[in-house]
Design a protein around this motif. Structure first.
Motif, PDB file in Angstrom:
ATOM      1  N   LEU A   6      75.965 -89.347 -61.769  1.00 60.74           N
ATOM      2  CA  LEU A   6      75.981 -90.603 -60.582  1.00 60.74           C
ATOM      3  C   LEU A   6      74.360 -90.589 -60.231  1.00 60.74           C
ATOM      4  O   LEU A   6      74.874 -89.167 -59.428  1.00 60.74           O
ATOM      5  CB  LEU A   6      77.306 -90.701 -59.936  1.00 60.74           C
ATOM      6  N   THR A  13      71.964 -98.315 -59.782  1.00 59.43           N
ATOM      7  CA  THR A  13      72.904 -96.857 -59.917  1.00 59.43           C
ATOM      8  C   THR A  13      73.487 -96.721 -60.936  1.00 59.43           C
ATOM      9  O   THR A  13      73.974 -98.461 -61.492  1.00 59.43           O
ATOM     10  CB  THR A  13      74.431 -97.079 -58.982  1.00 59.43           C
ATOM     11  N   THR A  15      75.501 -94.994 -64.024  1.00 57.52           N
ATOM     12  CA  THR A  15      76.882 -93.924 -64.197  1.00 57.52           C
ATOM     13  C   THR A  15      76.625 -93.948 -65.636  1.00 57.52           C
ATOM     14  O   THR A  15      76.605 -94.046 -66.167  1.00 57.52           O
ATOM     15  CB  THR A  15      78.287 -94.548 -63.924  1.00 57.52           C
ATOM     16  N   VAL A 112      82.330 -94.750 -60.467  1.00 57.77           N
ATOM     17  CA  VAL A 112      82.711 -93.816 -61.884  1.00 57.77           C
ATOM     18  C   VAL A 112      84.051 -92.581 -60.921  1.00 57.77           C
ATOM     19  O   VAL A 112      83.839 -92.484 -59.446  1.00 57.77           O
ATOM     20  CB  VAL A 112      82.257 -92.653 -62.455  1.00 57.77           C
TER      21      VAL A 112
END
Length: 270
Positions: A6, A13, A15, A112
């Protein structure tokens, strides 16, 4: 996160659950049954799937103290009008940690999550836009409470519901003489088998029977699950030659199988 990646940059962002999925493929059997079933469900980490929980929004987290311990319920709201909810139910809660202000944003979406074995059962860390939630518990169930795909994980009955078969199994296990005339294995096996309150219909019982064969000998068998349990406990000996310890071991194995099976079906005992 120990394995899932992450990263937050100026562009957003990013992941990647790939490293965690590789760990899960090798070590996932160490998770409790309910957590293992959720972690390995094919929709869980398929970010392109419409019923993947990624992107569901933190809605509420509630805890309840019962005679059996502490339970926690984490509810995530799906997107869209009259959207279903993704419900995570934790039993035997040891610790809950909330990092961040999930109510301070219009949406705090799930990015996540990863589930890891813990001395107390399972540690479940969920990363949201606003921060993380970590729950350590004996086990959990997870699934959609509203309309979802037919193969999607579904939120089962609450743990305290008397028709929850996992709750019934735990109750019967601890009060054998309330339910059976004696504690011998043939008596108990007959009481939890076909036609008992554990099975909503014949198909559910047949599914357990086939599952037990795979669990005990690695494949489906025409031999009854009762006979397979007997072979595990006292191979080559008829019931009338069993000792009290043999009967106790067979009964214990029976309820171990029931609890594991019901957990894999999404039920956790209250």
């Amino acid at each position: 996160m120990r394995y899932a990646i992450l990263e937050t940059t100026a562009d957003g962002t990013w992941t990647d659950p790939g490293p965690y999925l590789r760990w899960l493929a090798e070590h996932g059997d160490a998770l409790p049954p309910g957590a293992r079933a959720f972690a390995r469900h094919p929709e869980h980490y398929d970010f392109s799937h419409q019923w993947c929980p990624r992107g569901a929004t933190f809605d509420r987290l509630a805890m309840r103290h019962t005679d059996a311990g502490v339970t926690a319920t984490l509810v995530l709201a799906g997107a869209g009008r009259a959207a279903p909810q993704f419900v995570l139910r934790y039993e035997g809660v040891v610790r809950v940690e909330v990092d961040g202000d999930h109510g301070g944003l219009p949406r705090s979406d799930l990015l996540v999550d990863e589930l890891l074995p813990h001395d107390d059962g399972v540690s479940h860390e969920l990363a949201f836009i606003a921060g993380t939630v970590t729950v350590v518990a004996r086990d959990l169930t997870a699934g959609w409470s509203g309309t979802a795909g037919p193969g999607s994980p579904r939120d089962p009955l609450g743990a305290g519901d008397p028709s929850n078969p996992a709750t019934l199994a735990r109750l019967v296990r601890t009060r054998l003489r309330m339910y059976f005339l004696d504690e011998r294995f043939p008596t108990v096996a007959a009481g939890v088998g076909w036609g008992s309150r554990f099975w909503r219909d014949d198909e559910a019982y047949r599914h357990f029977r086939d599952w037990a064969g795979v669990r005990l000998i690695g494949g489906r068998s025409s031999t009854s699950w009762e006979a397979l349990v007997g072979r595990q406990v006292a191979p080559g000996r008829a019931h009338d030659a069993w000792t009290d310890d043999d009967h106790a071991a067979a009964v214990a194995l029976t309820f171990d199988l029931l609890e594991e099976y019901f957990a894999e079906q999404g039920y956790v005992a209250g």
